[in-house]
Scaffold this active site. Structure first.
Site, PDB file in Angstrom:
ATOM      1  N   GLU A 164      29.880 -23.736   1.206  1.00 19.74           N
ATOM      2  CA  GLU A 164      29.488 -24.790   0.261  1.00 19.74           C
ATOM      3  C   GLU A 164      29.186 -26.137   0.928  1.00 19.74           C
ATOM      4  O   GLU A 164      29.718 -27.173   0.542  1.00 19.74           O
ATOM      5  CB  GLU A 164      30.546 -24.929  -0.839  1.00 19.74           C
ATOM      6  CG  GLU A 164      30.772 -23.605  -1.562  1.00 19.74           C
ATOM      7  CD  GLU A 164      31.825 -23.670  -2.684  1.00 19.74           C
ATOM      8  OE1 GLU A 164      32.497 -24.696  -2.816  1.00 19.74           O
ATOM      9  OE2 GLU A 164      31.942 -22.670  -3.422  1.00 19.74           O
ATOM     10  N   ASN A 205      27.727 -19.760   3.500  1.00 20.65           N
ATOM     11  CA  ASN A 205      27.918 -19.171   2.175  1.00 20.65           C
ATOM     12  C   ASN A 205      27.905 -20.275   1.117  1.00 20.65           C
ATOM     13  O   ASN A 205      28.465 -21.347   1.335  1.00 20.65           O
ATOM     14  CB  ASN A 205      29.304 -18.473   2.186  1.00 20.65           C
ATOM     15  CG  ASN A 205      29.576 -17.587   1.000  1.00 20.65           C
ATOM     16  OD1 ASN A 205      28.807 -16.674   0.718  1.00 20.65           O
ATOM     17  ND2 ASN A 205      30.690 -17.830   0.304  1.00 20.65           N
ATOM     18  N   HIS A 241      27.688 -16.575  -8.410  1.00 22.81           N
ATOM     19  CA  HIS A 241      28.494 -16.801  -9.618  1.00 22.81           C
ATOM     20  C   HIS A 241      27.511 -17.154 -10.725  1.00 22.81           C
ATOM     21  O   HIS A 241      27.179 -18.330 -10.936  1.00 22.81           O
ATOM     22  CB  HIS A 241      29.481 -17.950  -9.392  1.00 22.81           C
ATOM     23  CG  HIS A 241      30.554 -17.625  -8.397  1.00 22.81           C
ATOM     24  ND1 HIS A 241      31.507 -16.654  -8.636  1.00 22.81           N
ATOM     25  CD2 HIS A 241      30.819 -18.112  -7.167  1.00 22.81           C
ATOM     26  CE1 HIS A 241      32.330 -16.575  -7.587  1.00 22.81           C
ATOM     27  NE2 HIS A 241      31.921 -17.448  -6.684  1.00 22.81           N
ATOM     28  N   GLU A 270      30.066 -13.075  -3.846  1.00 26.46           N
ATOM     29  CA  GLU A 270      31.129 -13.399  -4.821  1.00 26.46           C
ATOM     30  C   GLU A 270      30.644 -13.165  -6.248  1.00 26.46           C
ATOM     31  O   GLU A 270      30.828 -14.008  -7.134  1.00 26.46           O
ATOM     32  CB  GLU A 270      31.583 -14.862  -4.672  1.00 26.46           C
ATOM     33  CG  GLU A 270      32.002 -15.227  -3.263  1.00 26.46           C
ATOM     34  CD  GLU A 270      32.559 -16.645  -3.123  1.00 26.46           C
ATOM     35  OE1 GLU A 270      32.841 -17.294  -4.150  1.00 26.46           O
ATOM     36  OE2 GLU A 270      32.715 -17.089  -1.977  1.00 26.46           O
ATOM     37  N   ASP A 272      29.884 -12.610  -9.937  1.00 22.76           N
ATOM     38  CA  ASP A 272      30.387 -12.423 -11.301  1.00 22.76           C
ATOM     39  C   ASP A 272      29.354 -13.020 -12.250  1.00 22.76           C
ATOM     40  O   ASP A 272      28.515 -13.823 -11.837  1.00 22.76           O
ATOM     41  CB  ASP A 272      31.802 -12.974 -11.532  1.00 22.76           C
ATOM     42  CG  ASP A 272      32.060 -14.373 -11.003  1.00 22.76           C
ATOM     43  OD1 ASP A 272      31.109 -15.169 -10.919  1.00 22.76           O
ATOM     44  OD2 ASP A 272      33.230 -14.680 -10.700  1.00 22.76           O
TER      45      ASP A 272
HETATM   46  C1  XIL Z   1      38.545 -19.121  -5.957  1.00 23.84           C
HETATM   47  C2  XIL Z   1      39.689 -18.117  -6.103  1.00 23.84           C
HETATM   48  O1  XIL Z   1      39.198 -16.937  -6.700  1.00 23.84           O
HETATM   49  C3  XIL Z   1      40.783 -18.720  -6.954  1.00 23.84           C
HETATM   50  O2  XIL Z   1      41.909 -17.857  -6.999  1.00 23.84           O
HETATM   51  C4  XIL Z   1      41.203 -20.071  -6.391  1.00 23.84           C
HETATM   52  O3  XIL Z   1      42.156 -20.672  -7.237  1.00 23.84           O
HETATM   53  C5  XIL Z   1      39.997 -20.981  -6.243  1.00 23.84           C
HETATM   54  O4  XIL Z   1      39.021 -20.339  -5.451  1.00 23.84           O
HETATM   55  N1  XIL Z   1      33.759 -20.090  -4.402  1.00 23.84           N
HETATM   56  C6  XIL Z   1      34.477 -19.594  -3.323  1.00 23.84           C
HETATM   57  C7  XIL Z   1      35.784 -18.950  -3.547  1.00 23.84           C
HETATM   58  O5  XIL Z   1      33.959 -19.609  -2.199  1.00 23.84           O
HETATM   59  O6  XIL Z   1      36.657 -19.142  -2.470  1.00 23.84           O
HETATM   60  C8  XIL Z   1      36.440 -19.393  -4.837  1.00 23.84           C
HETATM   61  O7  XIL Z   1      37.596 -18.602  -5.040  1.00 23.84           O
HETATM   62  C9  XIL Z   1      35.458 -19.287  -5.982  1.00 23.84           C
HETATM   63  C10 XIL Z   1      34.255 -20.161  -5.744  1.00 23.84           C
END
Ligand code: XIL
Length: 350
Positions: A164, A205, A241, A270, A272
């Protein structure tokens, strides 16, 4: 056909086995039938992996770990390898959470993505609680990266080295690392990681870089520059996401393609797809369609190495805690029952 005693026995056994499988299928539905290939099996036929994030507190849930170990060939620690977890005091390392995930992966013969070495979030208090000179912070960063990469050498196949790094408009995010060290911290981080494990794949990422736009353009420009300078960068991780209210990223395939042409791997790291609650049949159908599309988009681009869900079940999704009123983002529901999205992914992989 000439049948011998031995082949007749074999035929009888095969018949009995088929009956057992049919009975199992009838009792539990096609998704759970013993002979069905898993998502990992299906992805492997395309030379891809299909993975899930997981988090240490979830590992006591045996119904959960059963599916995690069976359906996926890759896992990512949701939190266990982050800076706050691995270096809770300066120079004092705690690998216990990450090691537990690596051990689980070994048991289930899964690959592990390391997540993540440099990120502005979930940093330990000792790092955020004071000011650093550039020299001090450079030493802290190098030490953290190299200790962690060395510890997991040979145990993770890829690292999200910097997570990020950019804002939505494509400018650098003003993190403590950027503000203290300047944009060169990214190339330095990649070089230090590569020194500590020359074989591991190194990724940048981020989220909201699935489609072509200012933020993914920033990654494209940076990646091209880093490659030209010979900095060890091997891939771009697209978190993915997604949210139904923002629309599907129609240029995902095109975007994966342009990174591939730079000589880079990509991965959906990641995934979802959240929605406003309550979920209903229409939203779940759209969600299924999006899961199908993103799977197809990855399969369409040779260098898209694999797909990772940000956990596989709504039981352990991070979404409800972070996006008020949203949820139902994953292919398995809270009772570990596959949703339409699960079947859509299977179809796309099949
Ligand atoms: C999230 C985890 O799933 C949670 O359990 C934690 O509280 C916060 O982080 N982007 C990322 C991940 O790169 O590391 C994050 O994971 C979600 C957003």
């Amino acid at each position: 056909m000439r049948t011998t005693a031995r082949s007749r026995t074999r035929l009888r056994l095969a018949g009995a086995l088929a009956a057992v499988l049919v009975a199992a299928g009838a009792a539990t539905g096609p998704a759970a039938a013993a002979e069905d290939p898993t998502l990992a099996d299906l992805a492997q036929r395309h030379g891809r992996y299909f993975g899930s994030a997981t988090d240490n507190p979830e590992l006591t849930d045996t119904a959960y770990t059963e599916i995690l170990g069976h359906e996926f060939d890759q896992i990512t620690p949701g939190n266990g390898m982050k800076w706050y977890a691995t270096e809770p005091q300066q120079g004092v390392f705690d690998w216990s959470a990450g090691d537990e995930i690596v051990e689980l992966a070994r048991t289930n013969r899964q690959k592990v993505r390391g997540h993540t070495l440099v990120w502005h979030s979930q940093l330990p208090g000792w790092l955020t609680g004071r000011e650093w000179t550039a020299d001090e912070l450079r030493a802290v960063l190098k030490n953290h990266i190299q200790a962690e990469v060395r510890h997991y050498r040979g145990k993770v196949f890829a690292w999200d080295v910097v997570n990020e790094a950019f804002n939505e408009d494509g400018t650098y995010r003003e993190t403590v690392f950027y503000k203290t060290l300047g944009p060169g911290y990214i190339a330095d981080a990649l070089r230090w990681a590569h020194q500590a494990d020359p074989r591991v794949k190194l990724y940048l990422n981020d989220y909201n870089i699935e489609g072509v736009g200012p933020k993914s353009d920033a990654y494209y420009a940076l990646a091209r520059q880093l490659r030209a300078e010979g900095v060890p960068l091997h891939g771009i991780g697209l978190q993915a996401h997604l949210a139904l209210q923002y629309g599907y990223p129609d240029t995902l395939r095109e975007n994966l393609g342009r990174f591939a042409r730079l000589g880079l791997d990509t991965a959906l790291t990641e995934v979802d797809i959240r929605m406003y609650l309550p979920a209903d049949e229409t939203k779940l159908a759209t969600q299924a369609d999006w899961y199908r599309r993103l799977t197809e988009d990855c399969l369409a681009v040779r260098r898209c190495a694999g797909i990772t869900l940000w956990d596989y079940t709504d039981r352990y999704s991070w979404i409800p805690a972070f996006f008020e009123g949203e949820g139902a983002a994953l292919p398995w529901d809270e009772d570990l029952v596959p949703k339409p999205a699960y079947h859509a992914i299977r179809e796309a992989l099949g």
